[in-house]
Design a protein around this motif. Structure first.
Motif, PDB file in Angstrom:
ATOM      1  N   ARG A  36      -3.866  -3.914  -2.084  1.00  0.00           N
ATOM      2  CA  ARG A  36      -4.237  -3.147  -0.885  1.00  0.00           C
ATOM      3  C   ARG A  36      -5.549  -3.661  -0.280  1.00  0.00           C
ATOM      4  O   ARG A  36      -5.621  -3.919   0.922  1.00  0.00           O
ATOM      5  CB  ARG A  36      -4.345  -1.669  -1.240  1.00  0.00           C
ATOM      6  CG  ARG A  36      -4.542  -0.759  -0.036  1.00  0.00           C
ATOM      7  CD  ARG A  36      -4.541   0.681  -0.465  1.00  0.00           C
ATOM      8  NE  ARG A  36      -3.213   1.139  -0.820  1.00  0.00           N
ATOM      9  CZ  ARG A  36      -2.915   1.830  -1.928  1.00  0.00           C
ATOM     10  NH1 ARG A  36      -3.868   2.120  -2.791  1.00  0.00           N
ATOM     11  NH2 ARG A  36      -1.683   2.217  -2.170  1.00  0.00           N
ATOM     12  N   VAL A  37      -6.588  -3.806  -1.091  1.00  0.00           N
ATOM     13  CA  VAL A  37      -7.891  -4.251  -0.579  1.00  0.00           C
ATOM     14  C   VAL A  37      -7.779  -5.658  -0.012  1.00  0.00           C
ATOM     15  O   VAL A  37      -8.295  -5.957   1.079  1.00  0.00           O
ATOM     16  CB  VAL A  37      -8.952  -4.192  -1.696  1.00  0.00           C
ATOM     17  CG1 VAL A  37     -10.217  -4.938  -1.279  1.00  0.00           C
ATOM     18  CG2 VAL A  37      -9.291  -2.744  -2.030  1.00  0.00           C
ATOM     19  N   GLN A  38      -7.106  -6.553  -0.736  1.00  0.00           N
ATOM     20  CA  GLN A  38      -6.921  -7.926  -0.255  1.00  0.00           C
ATOM     21  C   GLN A  38      -6.163  -7.944   1.070  1.00  0.00           C
ATOM     22  O   GLN A  38      -6.496  -8.708   1.989  1.00  0.00           O
ATOM     23  CB  GLN A  38      -6.160  -8.743  -1.295  1.00  0.00           C
ATOM     24  CG  GLN A  38      -5.868 -10.178  -0.873  1.00  0.00           C
ATOM     25  CD  GLN A  38      -5.015 -10.915  -1.888  1.00  0.00           C
ATOM     26  OE1 GLN A  38      -4.668 -10.373  -2.938  1.00  0.00           O
ATOM     27  NE2 GLN A  38      -4.657 -12.149  -1.581  1.00  0.00           N
ATOM     28  N   SER A  39      -5.149  -7.099   1.208  1.00  0.00           N
ATOM     29  CA  SER A  39      -4.351  -7.057   2.434  1.00  0.00           C
ATOM     30  C   SER A  39      -5.177  -6.561   3.616  1.00  0.00           C
ATOM     31  O   SER A  39      -5.048  -7.075   4.732  1.00  0.00           O
ATOM     32  CB  SER A  39      -3.127  -6.151   2.234  1.00  0.00           C
ATOM     33  OG  SER A  39      -2.276  -6.668   1.232  1.00  0.00           O
ATOM     34  N   ILE A  40      -6.022  -5.572   3.381  1.00  0.00           N
ATOM     35  CA  ILE A  40      -6.888  -5.064   4.453  1.00  0.00           C
ATOM     36  C   ILE A  40      -7.788  -6.181   4.967  1.00  0.00           C
ATOM     37  O   ILE A  40      -7.950  -6.375   6.176  1.00  0.00           O
ATOM     38  CB  ILE A  40      -7.719  -3.869   3.955  1.00  0.00           C
ATOM     39  CG1 ILE A  40      -6.820  -2.650   3.732  1.00  0.00           C
ATOM     40  CG2 ILE A  40      -8.832  -3.516   4.952  1.00  0.00           C
ATOM     41  CD1 ILE A  40      -7.495  -1.504   3.015  1.00  0.00           C
ATOM     42  N   THR A  99       3.207  -9.688   5.831  1.00  0.00           N
ATOM     43  CA  THR A  99       3.008 -11.102   5.522  1.00  0.00           C
ATOM     44  C   THR A  99       2.015 -11.679   6.516  1.00  0.00           C
ATOM     45  O   THR A  99       1.729 -11.077   7.549  1.00  0.00           O
ATOM     46  CB  THR A  99       4.325 -11.886   5.616  1.00  0.00           C
ATOM     47  OG1 THR A  99       4.775 -11.874   6.975  1.00  0.00           O
ATOM     48  CG2 THR A  99       5.400 -11.268   4.728  1.00  0.00           C
ATOM     49  N   ASP A 100       1.493 -12.868   6.209  1.00  0.00           N
ATOM     50  CA  ASP A 100       0.525 -13.486   7.116  1.00  0.00           C
ATOM     51  C   ASP A 100       1.125 -13.714   8.497  1.00  0.00           C
ATOM     52  O   ASP A 100       0.481 -13.483   9.516  1.00  0.00           O
ATOM     53  CB  ASP A 100       0.034 -14.817   6.535  1.00  0.00           C
ATOM     54  CG  ASP A 100      -0.916 -14.613   5.354  1.00  0.00           C
ATOM     55  OD1 ASP A 100      -1.597 -13.573   5.337  1.00  0.00           O
ATOM     56  OD2 ASP A 100      -0.960 -15.472   4.465  1.00  0.00           O
ATOM     57  N   VAL A 123       1.150  -1.093   1.407  1.00  0.00           N
ATOM     58  CA  VAL A 123       1.389  -2.182   0.465  1.00  0.00           C
ATOM     59  C   VAL A 123       1.078  -1.679  -0.938  1.00  0.00           C
ATOM     60  O   VAL A 123       0.404  -0.654  -1.100  1.00  0.00           O
ATOM     61  CB  VAL A 123       0.513  -3.415   0.789  1.00  0.00           C
ATOM     62  CG1 VAL A 123       0.864  -3.984   2.156  1.00  0.00           C
ATOM     63  CG2 VAL A 123      -0.966  -3.069   0.727  1.00  0.00           C
ATOM     64  N   PRO A 124       1.538  -2.386  -1.983  1.00  0.00           N
ATOM     65  CA  PRO A 124       1.219  -1.967  -3.351  1.00  0.00           C
ATOM     66  C   PRO A 124      -0.291  -1.877  -3.582  1.00  0.00           C
ATOM     67  O   PRO A 124      -1.069  -2.641  -3.007  1.00  0.00           O
ATOM     68  CB  PRO A 124       1.844  -3.075  -4.207  1.00  0.00           C
ATOM     69  CG  PRO A 124       2.964  -3.613  -3.372  1.00  0.00           C
ATOM     70  CD  PRO A 124       2.463  -3.531  -1.961  1.00  0.00           C
ATOM     71  N   GLY A 182     -13.076  -2.460   4.657  1.00  0.00           N
ATOM     72  CA  GLY A 182     -13.062  -2.426   6.111  1.00  0.00           C
ATOM     73  C   GLY A 182     -12.078  -1.450   6.718  1.00  0.00           C
ATOM     74  O   GLY A 182     -11.966  -1.367   7.945  1.00  0.00           O
ATOM     75  N   ALA A 183     -11.345  -0.686   5.887  1.00  0.00           N
ATOM     76  CA  ALA A 183     -10.399   0.291   6.422  1.00  0.00           C
ATOM     77  C   ALA A 183     -11.141   1.427   7.113  1.00  0.00           C
ATOM     78  O   ALA A 183     -12.237   1.818   6.701  1.00  0.00           O
ATOM     79  CB  ALA A 183      -9.520   0.860   5.308  1.00  0.00           C
ATOM     80  N   THR A 184     -10.543   1.960   8.178  1.00  0.00           N
ATOM     81  CA  THR A 184     -11.131   3.084   8.896  1.00  0.00           C
ATOM     82  C   THR A 184     -10.708   4.409   8.289  1.00  0.00           C
ATOM     83  O   THR A 184     -11.445   5.392   8.340  1.00  0.00           O
ATOM     84  CB  THR A 184     -10.722   3.048  10.376  1.00  0.00           C
ATOM     85  OG1 THR A 184     -11.088   1.785  10.922  1.00  0.00           O
ATOM     86  CG2 THR A 184     -11.387   4.146  11.173  1.00  0.00           C
TER      87      THR A 184
END
Length: 227
Positions: A64-68, A40-41, A59-60, A99-101
């Protein structure tokens, strides 16, 4: 002198899975678990206070992309490894663009998880040979006209040596392998990589790899050698 442990935080939706993952990490040499919360934020801000080197994000897939991006907006310098990702080229590229590594596939072992975390801490991508081959094939097959509009303006700012280093990153070489290939010192390679990331506005090597993939075919002189 032994290396400092990699500081890891876990952001995961499912508590049962999160607890199991944390138990494993707590017993893993070279890893220090510093935080574990739901994604969560408020939790993201709290995890940032723990100053992890790497965040494992589970995350689902649909968020996933939005959470990253949300995590990186709050904790810009951290490396993110997405957990439970399907072994598909487009899925991995989408993560890198966000932006994920790195990533851990939905069929990965505990060993794969540790290797992915350690690679991410070094700004390197740990992936299966199949994904590495797919990314390289895509890089070699893309026509010049398929590159992004902004790619030439970004890559044109690189020096000749930085351009060589970027192409070798694209071929999947580590910093040590690049140093051997170009016959230069490892710290020099690291300086070039840092400069490349800055000029390409990339957060890490994986994002730089995506920019390199989008720029078109790789010069034959820098293509990987298998001998």
């Amino acid at each position: 002198m032994s290396e400092s442990p990699v500081r890891v935080a876990v952001l995961a939706v499912v508590r049962l899975y999160r607890d199991s993952l944390c138990s494993f990490l707590a017993e893993t040499d070279g890893v220090e678990l510093v935080a574990a919360m739901t994604a969560t934020d408020d939790a993201i801000d709290a995890v940032g206070l723990a100053q992890p080197d790497v965040i494992l994000l589970d995350v689902p897939s649909e968020v996933r992309v939005q959470s990253i991006r949300r995590v990186l907006d709050a904790i810009a310098a951290v490396r993110i490894v997405a957990v439970g990702v399907p072994e598909r080229e487009e899925a991995v590229l989408d993560l890198a663009r966000a932006g994920a590594t790195g990533y851990v596939s939905d069929q990965a072992s505990q060993r794969d998880l540790v290797l992915a975390v350690r690679a991410a801490a070094k700004d390197e991508l740990y992936c299966s040979p199949r994904i590495a081959a797919a990314l390289l094939r895509r890089a070699c097959d893309l026509p010049n006209g398929a590159r992004r509009e902004r790619a030439p303006a970004l890559t044109d700012s690189l020096t000749a040596r930085e351009d060589e280093v970027l192409e070798l990153i694209r071929s999947g070489l580590s910093n040590q392998q690049i140093a051997r290939r170009l016959q230069i010192a490892l710290p020099t390679v690291k300086n070039h990589v840092h400069s490349i990331l800055h000029k390409l506005h990339a957060r890490n090597r994986t994002e730089a790899l995506v920019r390199a993939v989008d720029r078109g075919p790789m010069p034959e002189s820098l293509a990987p050698r298998w001998d």
